[in-house]
Design an enzyme around this catalytic site. Structure first.
Site, PDB file in Angstrom:
ATOM      1  N   THR B  15      -0.973 -10.085 -10.556  1.00 30.26           N
ATOM      2  CA  THR B  15      -0.327  -9.395 -11.705  1.00 30.26           C
ATOM      3  C   THR B  15       0.468  -8.331 -11.006  1.00 30.26           C
ATOM      4  OG1 THR B  15      -2.178  -7.856 -12.322  1.00 30.26           O
ATOM      5  CG2 THR B  15      -1.845  -9.983 -13.688  1.00 30.26           C
ATOM      6  N   CYS B 148       6.151  -4.767   5.676  1.00 29.00           N
ATOM      7  CA  CYS B 148       7.552  -5.078   5.196  1.00 29.00           C
ATOM      8  C   CYS B 148       8.597  -4.687   6.063  1.00 29.00           C
ATOM      9  CB  CYS B 148       7.857  -4.783   3.900  1.00 29.00           C
ATOM     10  SG  CYS B 148       7.762  -3.204   3.381  1.00 29.00           S
ATOM     11  N   GLN B 175      14.565   2.149   3.308  1.00 28.94           N
ATOM     12  CA  GLN B 175      13.898   1.227   2.763  1.00 28.94           C
ATOM     13  C   GLN B 175      14.000   1.145   1.332  1.00 28.94           C
ATOM     14  OE1 GLN B 175      10.223   2.049   5.997  1.00 28.94           O
ATOM     15  NE2 GLN B 175       9.773   0.593   4.269  1.00 28.94           N
ATOM     16  N   GLU B 201       3.578   4.768   6.612  1.00 31.68           N
ATOM     17  CA  GLU B 201       4.601   3.598   7.185  1.00 31.68           C
ATOM     18  C   GLU B 201       5.041   3.796   8.466  1.00 31.68           C
ATOM     19  OE1 GLU B 201       5.266   1.603   4.806  1.00 31.68           O
ATOM     20  OE2 GLU B 201       6.960   0.381   5.557  1.00 31.68           O
ATOM     21  N   HIS B 241      15.287  -3.843   3.258  1.00 32.69           N
ATOM     22  CA  HIS B 241      15.062  -2.635   4.270  1.00 32.69           C
ATOM     23  C   HIS B 241      16.180  -2.867   5.301  1.00 32.69           C
ATOM     24  CE1 HIS B 241      11.404  -1.835   2.011  1.00 32.69           C
ATOM     25  NE2 HIS B 241      10.653  -2.175   2.939  1.00 32.69           N
ATOM     26  N   ASN B 326      12.591  -7.249   1.949  1.00 30.05           N
ATOM     27  CA  ASN B 326      11.450  -6.671   2.059  1.00 30.05           C
ATOM     28  C   ASN B 326      10.086  -7.509   1.620  1.00 30.05           C
ATOM     29  OD1 ASN B 326      12.833  -5.176   0.293  1.00 30.05           O
ATOM     30  ND2 ASN B 326      11.052  -4.259  -0.193  1.00 30.05           N
TER      31      ASN B 326
END
Lengths: 349, 349, 349, 349
Positions: B15, B148, B175, B201, B241, B326
């Protein structure tokens, strides 16, 4: 200075986006009063309010609204002129004004690299003003303001260069839409997008700091020797250029050393208490997510530079981010500060 | 393979935003058929269409809409499961599934750095799949997909590393919002703004490429030795990205050499003609202003990486920009390609 | 029709934003093949790829990229021309083409209100095509497509007018940026903003539906009698016009009656199975928050209209929202559907 | 009033987005001084600066930053409390405070429609304050501020209702993101999009004006009789609700009559020169494209309403647009003005 009698100034390119910002920022200036607005032949002859497509949120200052727009020939009732002219015409017009004895403070790129023209950031290289004595303009002169993305960067670099010596600088910018003027960037190009290219911008960012941080030596600027690389992007932000910066230093320095250097930085405009000077040129933020364009661009009248996220860099020595307001500190506000410095230091009598 | 009988697969975290992308991309897949959707206890027991807050523009595939959501325990009718689980729970759940003999292809970060888990980009390190033979999961296994922002970068780096040897890499990212999941970034934080920080990140971007570009050596990955520095920013872009990259190379190479290396790059997925593989992994653009997220993110089914603006760099050797989708190449699509490779190479029987 | 030999068509104003959309939508058309691209003198003589500033995400179709751009004079090798000309020149050029025997299918406003020119929405008023028999164009003719904000509205109104009779219609639009062409709206005007004015738009929206929903009566259109009020706004959306609509009906009808009318609506293009026709012209959404531009604009190839939020209105009878893709259904796609109808009904031989 | 001793006030829900706006607007208030900040149990006990996720561009006022957050029980050192509480808890907490003698000025919806509670817009219905004499709160009282989209509308309607009598009002809104609080609307839902639904909003806009424009009659408000229809949309604007409005009037009036009514409108807050009152409640703009959210939302401290584009309406009598700042005039600023009126009129001693 007697502020009951303000100094009359003119704005060249008064209907353009930089010209409008000049008029907004000068509207309640304690020293200057705009008495002349000049623009292209198309606008000339009309009242300013009818000639301009005013794009700022503040209303047109009422007195300016009813000035008649003149053409850009050196026949204005003000010794000082601020130039927001387009670079396609600025070069010649500004020279013409200087030759007729006008003091030209310009935001255009045309004369920035002239050997005898200061590329001035009042907090950084006030001594470069001496260069104007070498100009052959019959009493007039030209002083220039750097590119909007240069100013934020170079202000953040200055304390590091002074204290630790810069060897290399890497900058990747995310620049605001207002930097492209009006209408500038089409909305179809920037909503849900980034444009990874701004014509000519990277060259300016790689070269202008070398002159600004250079030394005045027997009436010549000796560029400083730093290797700079720049990559410039346009993002969907109205105002405020954000830059990801990396630096390699000559001398060892801790993170605290750098932050102290920024926070303790203060210079001529602060000492002289110039009206447009920020209280502090540089603010350092400790929160990871700060500074941000929307939140911090107007800090200290839009004249301060915000720095944050200092951390060690695996390639060079340190990395951090820099934010500055591109149309205030990076254009009209920066140029006004130049003029204030010139008056305060006696270059304009 | 008999495509009249598709291989049943399940989606863990079905979900969530990555889960939804898995379901969208798998909806007409020639080899796989989603037969199980699993999510948190809150969703379990409901029909998928009632449990999900579907955020994609394509409608929920009708067959999936009416599947009953199960909880994430290894009791599903599909040997292969794709995991889009949140990292707060992915670690344990994925291990549980592997221990029960499931083949887990995960987009979560938890097991990426496990010594015996491949961090797989099918065009780059297909041989790393051998690692799963060293896993102690009773016939099950875990294979992971990188972060990503890593995937776009590392795909652009691979041909350079192979041909000229990488010494240093500098990356500054812009991003997309979808990278933060749903609801993710508040609109109040990003309209007219950039957020110069994405938690965790930069660390991923500085470390994951070393493993991906590493060598498999007697059942162990020996990380490659490249110095990487990353700075990550969130911008007001929905998908895609964009990264400003600089590289220092071991061996001399001309701009043409680099462009040739990118344009000639092709690998296992192309050779094997895997259904999700792009025709070409890398496209080089010669226009100054390209690639751009809005225009090029969907190139070649969203599975290709777009590169442009190659130019000499004053600090390292070259600079250029890289764009990749991404949530397709950088998440669900990349993971599906991993599973396709596993089947094609006989790792799944 | 023999589709092995496609019908050659030309595009007038081929470098503009509507022209580009024509070329994109025609690039794999089963009946038509673009053989001529014409534009202003500035572009003429160049290859299309060199003359155009291509703004769409799909690449320029390769065959078109290498066509030489011609000027817009009736000397083209295609009997059918689609016009995406700017209204400053469309009037005369389109007449010139028609006089020379060309079939002109135009998206420009100039001839829309001509008495003998059909303002055609194939699902609504296919019979109006008979009007072209009254045109004095030596075998040529002009057929027009309504304004982009009109099409969505009038398609949603048609089943209501047929079934219950419309007395009053109120429409407030939130229109996409692509409706203004390229460069169109400046990014500085629309980021963090709404522009509550679109020049000329409200007049079109208040008048065009009257002709489209009118009756053909002995070779004349008798406008329908509905009072329409429109208010038009530009919002920061790339594609997709959203409209808040209120209607007063002649005959009593329940909410279910209205929804049934929309959902059962089907017309000539569906019957004839025209290639560009949506399977269903109108989709009704039951979720409160739907339809939305980003999610539903591409529904059914961008040719369907999405309707939602039907509820009783305290002033008129009902209110609801309507969404349609302004450059597909509302411009190039709509015009192509007109040409398909003309061929299918034998108006073009 | 002795402004050397400011009146101590508290803010309930002080860490929320409305609470933050209260604190910002009260930080240099000439009459009030925030001495108490109260919020949920989760925040209580911490310093305000540690408990809050401050989202405004102005920094947290330093004195407030170091206040300790208390829980929302009627045990605060300030007789006056401003409530920015979430409606899920506001009802009971506000009653509790009033019962203990506190003067509660609330921006929450819970008590707005209570028979004995004024729904106050100081320029419109100052006399409704008499209602608080009928409240049974042991000396305390509750006064409420209308919904953010109601205030702009009702201020623009008031002079029309007074002068010409309103019969019908139709309003379609394009509302700002800040109206949804923080984090509020996901960026993924609004970039390149419009959300045509705001839960509960249309009902408020259709009912609140009836009470506000109602008459106080023997201690009861008799609602005015106007038929109102509202349609509410969320757009990608940070601050400022724009509304397209149509009105039907009882008495004939020319466009000039309406504009005069707006421009001449002035009321109690202006007469009393209340600190937060705008100089003029309503500004009328003659340019077709004005007012716009980005340009005019901050007009007159964000407390004025901007009106423009008045024109005849084919359905009702007139149409025009209205803009107001939703978190200043439409929330915190409006509530502060209510408290100022109460003090000035002697309701708070």
């Amino acid at each position: 200075m007697d502020i009951t009698n303000k100094i009359p100034v003119g704005v060249l390119g008064a209907t353009g986006s930089v010209g409008q910002k000049f008029i907004e920022l000068l509207s309640n200036h304690p020293w200057f009063e705009v008495v002349e607005v000049a623009a292209s032949e198309r606008s000339a002859g009309n009242l300013y309010k009818d000639a301009v497509n005013w794009i700022l949120s503040s209303p047109i200052p009422e007195r300016i609204a009813n000035l008649k727009v003149k053409i850009c020939v050196p026949d204005l009732d003000s010794k000082i002129v601020f130039s927001g002219l387009d670079s396609s015409v600025a070069g010649e017009i500004e020279s013409d004004f200087a030759k007729k004895g006008y003091i030209v403070v310009s935001n255009s790129k045309n004369h920035r690299m002239d050997k005898d023209v200061p590329l001035l950031v009042p907090e950084i290289n006030p001594s470069h003003l001496e260069l104007i004595k070498t100009q052959n303009y019959n009493g007039g002169c030209i002083v220039t303001n750097p590119n909007c993305s240069t100013i934020g960067l170079v202000l953040a670099l200055k304390p590091l260069h002074d204290n630790f010596g810069l060897v290399m600088v890497n900058a990747v910018t995310m620049q605001a839409l207002s930097g492209a003027g009006y209408p500038g960037v089409s909305s179809l190009d920037i909503v849900d997008n980034v444009i990874p290219f701004i014509s000519g911008e990277e060259g300016k960012l790689e070269s202008e700091p070398l002159k600004i941080l250079g030394e005045l030596n027997s009436n010549e600027i000796v560029n400083t020797r730093i290797k700079i690389s720049a990559q410039c992007n346009r993002v969907a932000v109205l105002d405020g250029h954000l830059e990801c910066v990396q630096v390699k230093l000559k001398n060892k320095a801790s993170e605290k050393d750098l932050i102290d250097a920024w926070q303790n930085f203060s210079s001529e405009p602060q000492k002289l208490n110039l009206p447009t000077a920020p209280l502090k040129p540089i603010y350092y933020f400790t929160e990871d997510k700060y500074p941000q364009p929307k939140i911090h661009r107007n800090l200290d009248k839009g004249m301060a530079v915000s720095v944050g996220r200092l951390r060690k860099d695996p390639l060079l020595d340190y990395k951090f981010i820099v934010l500055s307001h591109n149309t205030v500190r990076g254009a009209a506000g920066g140029a006004i500060l130049c003029a204030e410095l010139m008056i305060s230091k006696g270059y304009i009598k």
